[in-house]
Scaffold this motif. Structure first.
Motif, PDB file in Angstrom:
ATOM      1  N   ARG A   1       8.561   6.166 -25.180  1.00  0.00           N
ATOM      2  CA  ARG A   1       7.579   7.068 -25.785  1.00  0.00           C
ATOM      3  C   ARG A   1       6.581   6.314 -26.670  1.00  0.00           C
ATOM      4  O   ARG A   1       5.810   6.927 -27.395  1.00  0.00           O
ATOM      5  CB  ARG A   1       8.288   8.148 -26.595  1.00  0.00           C
ATOM      6  CG  ARG A   1       9.144   9.083 -25.743  1.00  0.00           C
ATOM      7  CD  ARG A   1       8.324   9.818 -24.683  1.00  0.00           C
ATOM      8  NE  ARG A   1       9.145  10.729 -23.878  1.00  0.00           N
ATOM      9  CZ  ARG A   1       8.685  11.451 -22.883  1.00  0.00           C
ATOM     10  NH1 ARG A   1       7.402  11.383 -22.575  1.00  0.00           N
ATOM     11  NH2 ARG A   1       9.489  12.230 -22.186  1.00  0.00           N
ATOM     12  N   GLY A   2       6.642   5.018 -26.604  1.00  0.00           N
ATOM     13  CA  GLY A   2       5.671   4.190 -27.313  1.00  0.00           C
ATOM     14  C   GLY A   2       5.310   3.010 -26.435  1.00  0.00           C
ATOM     15  O   GLY A   2       5.266   1.863 -26.878  1.00  0.00           O
TER      16      GLY A   2
ATOM     17  N   PRO B   1       2.745   8.054 -30.251  1.00  0.00           N
ATOM     18  CA  PRO B   1       3.595   8.267 -29.077  1.00  0.00           C
ATOM     19  C   PRO B   1       2.764   8.538 -27.823  1.00  0.00           C
ATOM     20  O   PRO B   1       1.722   9.198 -27.883  1.00  0.00           O
ATOM     21  CB  PRO B   1       4.430   9.495 -29.461  1.00  0.00           C
ATOM     22  CG  PRO B   1       4.429   9.499 -30.957  1.00  0.00           C
ATOM     23  CD  PRO B   1       3.082   8.963 -31.352  1.00  0.00           C
ATOM     24  N   ASP B   2       3.207   8.006 -26.708  1.00  0.00           N
ATOM     25  CA  ASP B   2       2.510   8.245 -25.447  1.00  0.00           C
ATOM     26  C   ASP B   2       3.539   8.425 -24.339  1.00  0.00           C
ATOM     27  O   ASP B   2       4.734   8.169 -24.535  1.00  0.00           O
ATOM     28  CB  ASP B   2       1.560   7.081 -25.123  1.00  0.00           C
ATOM     29  CG  ASP B   2       2.296   5.783 -24.847  1.00  0.00           C
ATOM     30  OD1 ASP B   2       2.496   5.445 -23.662  1.00  0.00           O
ATOM     31  OD2 ASP B   2       2.697   5.097 -25.817  1.00  0.00           O
ATOM     32  N   ASP B   3       3.086   8.856 -23.187  1.00  0.00           N
ATOM     33  CA  ASP B   3       3.978   9.130 -22.055  1.00  0.00           C
ATOM     34  C   ASP B   3       3.461   8.397 -20.833  1.00  0.00           C
ATOM     35  O   ASP B   3       2.489   8.835 -20.197  1.00  0.00           O
ATOM     36  CB  ASP B   3       4.037  10.641 -21.803  1.00  0.00           C
ATOM     37  CG  ASP B   3       5.024  11.002 -20.698  1.00  0.00           C
ATOM     38  OD1 ASP B   3       5.581  10.072 -20.064  1.00  0.00           O
ATOM     39  OD2 ASP B   3       5.242  12.204 -20.471  1.00  0.00           O
ATOM     40  N   PRO B   4       4.069   7.269 -20.468  1.00  0.00           N
ATOM     41  CA  PRO B   4       3.590   6.496 -19.324  1.00  0.00           C
ATOM     42  C   PRO B   4       3.829   7.168 -17.973  1.00  0.00           C
ATOM     43  O   PRO B   4       3.398   6.659 -16.934  1.00  0.00           O
ATOM     44  CB  PRO B   4       4.372   5.184 -19.431  1.00  0.00           C
ATOM     45  CG  PRO B   4       5.613   5.532 -20.179  1.00  0.00           C
ATOM     46  CD  PRO B   4       5.212   6.620 -21.139  1.00  0.00           C
ATOM     47  N   SER B   5       4.498   8.349 -17.986  1.00  0.00           N
ATOM     48  CA  SER B   5       4.707   9.070 -16.728  1.00  0.00           C
ATOM     49  C   SER B   5       3.619  10.107 -16.487  1.00  0.00           C
ATOM     50  O   SER B   5       3.639  10.820 -15.488  1.00  0.00           O
ATOM     51  CB  SER B   5       6.068   9.784 -16.740  1.00  0.00           C
ATOM     52  OG  SER B   5       6.061  10.877 -17.649  1.00  0.00           O
ATOM     53  N   ASP B   6       2.657  10.183 -17.428  1.00  0.00           N
ATOM     54  CA  ASP B   6       1.603  11.190 -17.327  1.00  0.00           C
ATOM     55  C   ASP B   6       0.242  10.505 -17.461  1.00  0.00           C
ATOM     56  O   ASP B   6       0.156   9.286 -17.606  1.00  0.00           O
ATOM     57  CB  ASP B   6       1.783  12.238 -18.429  1.00  0.00           C
ATOM     58  CG  ASP B   6       1.153  13.580 -18.068  1.00  0.00           C
ATOM     59  OD1 ASP B   6       0.367  13.618 -17.102  1.00  0.00           O
ATOM     60  OD2 ASP B   6       1.438  14.571 -18.762  1.00  0.00           O
ATOM     61  N   VAL B   7      -0.810  11.295 -17.412  1.00  0.00           N
ATOM     62  CA  VAL B   7      -2.169  10.752 -17.547  1.00  0.00           C
ATOM     63  C   VAL B   7      -2.315  10.130 -18.929  1.00  0.00           C
ATOM     64  O   VAL B   7      -1.986  10.753 -19.951  1.00  0.00           O
ATOM     65  CB  VAL B   7      -3.222  11.865 -17.352  1.00  0.00           C
ATOM     66  CG1 VAL B   7      -4.625  11.310 -17.572  1.00  0.00           C
ATOM     67  CG2 VAL B   7      -3.095  12.468 -15.959  1.00  0.00           C
TER      68      VAL B   7
END
Length: 232
Positions: free
Chosen positions: A133-134, A77-83
């Protein structure tokens, strides 16, 4: 059934000579011990030099090899709205996109020498309906779908057919066995059935609504799916 090698086990049971690969030697040995006649080779798909050396090993040890099944993939999972997490970014892109491209490149000369050969790339419905989130995973699968289309076109006058399997969400460790996802066994059974047809895109019924989404208003459905997943 070993979820990581479920499709390999199913193809093996149908009488195909199957060689599985991966970095975990213990898991490889466990799988081939449970499937007499299956073989294994250690492979680090993130290492270009190892990809080349393993491809050469396969050609030398299995000269009849005529199918490459690019099934490696990682999801974090990752967050494209953050670093962006640089490690997640590099590992995901290297495994999910660069790995299949490099593996095909290393084996293409051999595959083209065969009377009939196949490259099978596993993408995902998330390549057509990305999840927020992915984002990195979804982007790699969209890119691999695009590459598959061009790879299929450029090889159309050769003996190599290029297929794509685009699974829906399936109940595996990758997504923490999400109860809303498609159970593994029915997915494998239906996928094997569709592989037996003449289609270039291998889709189970559950995947078709997502595969059919791209178009001028594709963002509407993407937003609806992500709202559902985030509880908005």
């Amino acid at each position: 059934m070993n979820e990581e090698y479920g499709l390999a086990e199913a193809l093996h049971k149908l009488g195909n000579k199957v060689i599985i690969s991966g970095r975990n030697k213990e898991r490889l040995e466990e799988t081939i011990n449970a499937n007499p006649g299956m073989s294994a080779v250690e492979l680090n798909i993130q290492d270009p030099a190892n990809v080349k050396s393993v491809a050469q090993q396969l050609i030398e040890e299995y000269p009849d090899l005529n199918v490459l099944f690019n099934n490696a993939g990682i999801y974090v999972p990752d967050d494209p709205s953050d670093v962006v997490d640089e490690e997640v970014l590099v590992q995901t892109v290297t495994t999910n996109l660069l790995g299949p491209i490099r593996m095909a490149s290393a084996l293409l000369g051999h595959l083209k020498s065969k009377e009939e050969a196949y490259i099978i790339n596993t993408t995902s419905i998330l390549g057509f309906v990305p999840v927020a989130r992915g984002a990195i995973y979804s982007a790699t699968k969209a890119a691999l779908h695009s590459y598959t289309l061009t790879q299929r076109y450029i090889l159309k006058d050769t003996s190599v057919r290029v297929l794509e399997i685009a699974p829906p969400l399936v109940q595996t460790q990758m997504i923490n066995y999400d109860p809303n996802a498609m159970p593994l066994v029915p997915f494998i059974e239906e996928t094997i059935q569709v592989l037996g047809t003449d289609t270039d895109e291998v889709l189970v019924e559950e995947a078709k609504m997502y595969r059919n989404n791209p178009g001028p208003n594709e963002g509407v459905f993407v937003n609806q799916v992500n709202d559902m997943l985030t509880g908005q």
